[in-house]
Design a protein around this motif. Structure first.
Motif, PDB file in Angstrom:
ATOM      1  N   UNK A  11       4.019 -10.421   0.168  1.00 46.14           N
ATOM      2  CA  UNK A  11       4.195  -9.369  -0.528  1.00 46.14           C
ATOM      3  C   UNK A  11       4.344  -8.110   0.331  1.00 46.14           C
ATOM      4  N   UNK A  12       5.299  -7.289   0.234  1.00 47.80           N
ATOM      5  CA  UNK A  12       5.535  -6.042   0.841  1.00 47.80           C
ATOM      6  C   UNK A  12       5.522  -6.180   2.509  1.00 47.80           C
ATOM      7  N   UNK A  13       6.312  -7.437   2.770  1.00 52.56           N
ATOM      8  CA  UNK A  13       6.358  -7.419   4.227  1.00 52.56           C
ATOM      9  C   UNK A  13       7.482  -7.173   4.776  1.00 52.56           C
ATOM     10  N   UNK A  14       7.706  -7.035   6.132  1.00 56.19           N
ATOM     11  CA  UNK A  14       9.000  -6.725   6.732  1.00 56.19           C
ATOM     12  C   UNK A  14       9.820  -7.826   7.320  1.00 56.19           C
ATOM     13  N   UNK A  15       8.986  -9.040   7.471  1.00 55.37           N
ATOM     14  CA  UNK A  15       9.490 -10.472   8.096  1.00 55.37           C
ATOM     15  C   UNK A  15       9.962 -10.259   9.098  1.00 55.37           C
ATOM     16  N   UNK A  52      11.422  -4.847  -6.034  1.00 55.93           N
ATOM     17  CA  UNK A  52      11.246  -3.772  -6.814  1.00 55.93           C
ATOM     18  C   UNK A  52       9.763  -3.065  -6.358  1.00 55.93           C
ATOM     19  N   UNK A  53       9.356  -1.940  -6.777  1.00 55.47           N
ATOM     20  CA  UNK A  53       8.129  -1.548  -6.376  1.00 55.47           C
ATOM     21  C   UNK A  53       6.859  -2.569  -6.426  1.00 55.47           C
ATOM     22  N   UNK A  81       0.706  -1.163  -0.135  1.00 54.68           N
ATOM     23  CA  UNK A  81      -0.173   0.111   0.131  1.00 54.68           C
ATOM     24  C   UNK A  81       0.713   1.182  -0.033  1.00 54.68           C
ATOM     25  N   UNK A  82       2.114   1.265  -0.037  1.00 58.62           N
ATOM     26  CA  UNK A  82       2.944   2.416   0.210  1.00 58.62           C
ATOM     27  C   UNK A  82       2.915   3.217  -1.167  1.00 58.62           C
ATOM     28  N   UNK A  83       2.728   2.774  -2.313  1.00 61.57           N
ATOM     29  CA  UNK A  83       2.462   3.590  -3.259  1.00 61.57           C
ATOM     30  C   UNK A  83       1.347   4.066  -3.684  1.00 61.57           C
TER      31      UNK A  83
END
Length: 243
Positions: free
Chosen positions: A178-182, A221-222, A16-18
């Motif tokens: 997807x898009x996780x910091x872990x 990537x993004x 959701x950052x973008x």
């Protein structure tokens, strides 16, 4: 290639950052600028509910103003494609926004709750909520004031739907993060469980996560670029496998 039947997708703030919604643990993320212990715990809410409401009112208005990006819509396309051939996608998100739903995803499991819902501490009623919450806001269900809070999971609280998430993960034949910091458990442990069960694992992220070594496949990537590319590649491969 064997056609996938049960895909488990875990999403985090990076997807959701973008869309203009801040991440939490990245450099410049929300928790690098604000103390979560002062804003995101039951104790913080009991100590200073006005401050906590102010913080989440700003976040709620940001979610209302945001729009899904290409990563969200790609996952909705993936779900539709799987559904058309009798397969399933279990979409588990750590995000409290509703961008997956607005992109067209039909079944989203919010393990950390939803900021566009409110919960009453007096009667435990949960209701949709897009406006500001205040200490003086009465509960529409029971009329109590001072009891309304965002229906999200704060530090020290138990994530939601854990049994359903565990069952879906154990039944999956592909795990995708997807898009996780872990870095946030229990979600950060799901890839290790998938590996232990022999389930192939894939990471789609802006940069390697804290647990990147657990993934069999990774694309960086993004999210608006790598997620659609991965979905399109997966769809082509699955189409070839069924022909």
């Amino acid at each position: 290639m064997t056609a996938l039947q049960r895909v488990f997708v875990l999403t985090g703030a990076g997807i959701s950052a973008e869309s203009g919604l801040g991440t939490f643990r990245d450099r410049g993320g929300i928790w690098s600028r604000f103390d979560p212990m002062q804003l995101a715990t039951p104790e913080a809410f009991a100590r200073d509910p006005e401050l906590v409401h102010e913080f989440y009112n700003l976040r709620r208005s940001g979610v209302v103003a945001a729009s899904p990006n290409a990563a969200h819509t790609a996952l909705a396309r993936l779900e539709n494609g799987l559904h058309e051939r009798g397969a399933t996608l279990f979409l588990c998100t750590q995000n409290v926004d509703d961008l997956h739903e607005r992109a067209g995803s039909r079944a989203v499991t919010h393990m950390h709750g939803e900021i566009l819902k409110a919960r009453c501490l007096a009667c435990d009623a949960v209701m949709p909520w897009q406006d500001d919450l205040l200490v003086a806001t009465p509960c529409p269900a029971c009329g109590e004031t001072g009891s309304m809070r965002p229906d999200i999971v704060w530090f020290g609280e138990m994530p939601k739907h854990l049994d359903a998430i565990d069952a879906a993960l154990r039944a999956a034949d592909l795990f995708v993060a997807i898009g996780t910091s872990g870095a946030v458990y229990p979600a950060a442990g799901y890839v290790a469980l998938a590996r232990a069960l022999g389930i192939p694992t894939c990471e789609l992220n802006l940069e390697p996560s804290d647990n990147t070594t657990h993934f069999d496949e990774a694309h960086y990537g993004p999210a608006s670029v790598v997620v659609p590319q991965w979905v399109e590649g997966r769809s082509r491969n699955q189409g070839a496998s069924s022909s």
